[in-house]
Design a protein around this motif. Structure first.
Motif: not given
Length: 110
Positions: A103-104, A107, A110
């Motif tokens: 997830l890190f 992210r 992005a």
């Protein structure tokens, strides 16, 4: 790239060439570039292409990061600390840590 950065890069190449016991001409021949061009790179008056950087990296046995920035990137040292933390985790905690890391990283794109 600034003149000062080019000079520092050339200095790193010159130091390594000297350690290898090669003349500018011998080093340039091994790198498959002209001696005149290599001399310009070494004194910081000329920039180089990616292809030339790759050739110089292989010939000098230096990483491209070190040639360009003067520092080695050592991911193994950083991974060792992470591996030590994960070694103390239960299998469930390792799976959760992997999910958090994914997830890190997503992210960060992005």
């Amino acid at each position: 790239m600034t003149k000062q950065e080019r000079v520092a890069m050339g200095h790193r190449l010159r130091q390594q060439r000297t350690l290898l016991g090669l003349t500018r001409e011998e080093f340039a021949e091994l790198a498959d570039i002209s001696a005149g061009y290599y001399g310009q790179i070494e004194v910081g008056t000329s920039q180089m292409s990616i292809d030339t950087l790759i050739k110089l990296s292989k010939t000098s046995q230096l990483s491209m990061e070190y040639i360009l920035l003067g520092e080695e990137i050592q991911p193994d040292a950083d991974l060792t600390a992470i591996e030590a933390l994960l070694a103390r985790c239960t299998p469930r905690e390792v799976r959760l840590a992997e999910k958090v890391l994914r997830l890190f990283l997503l992210r960060g794109d992005a």
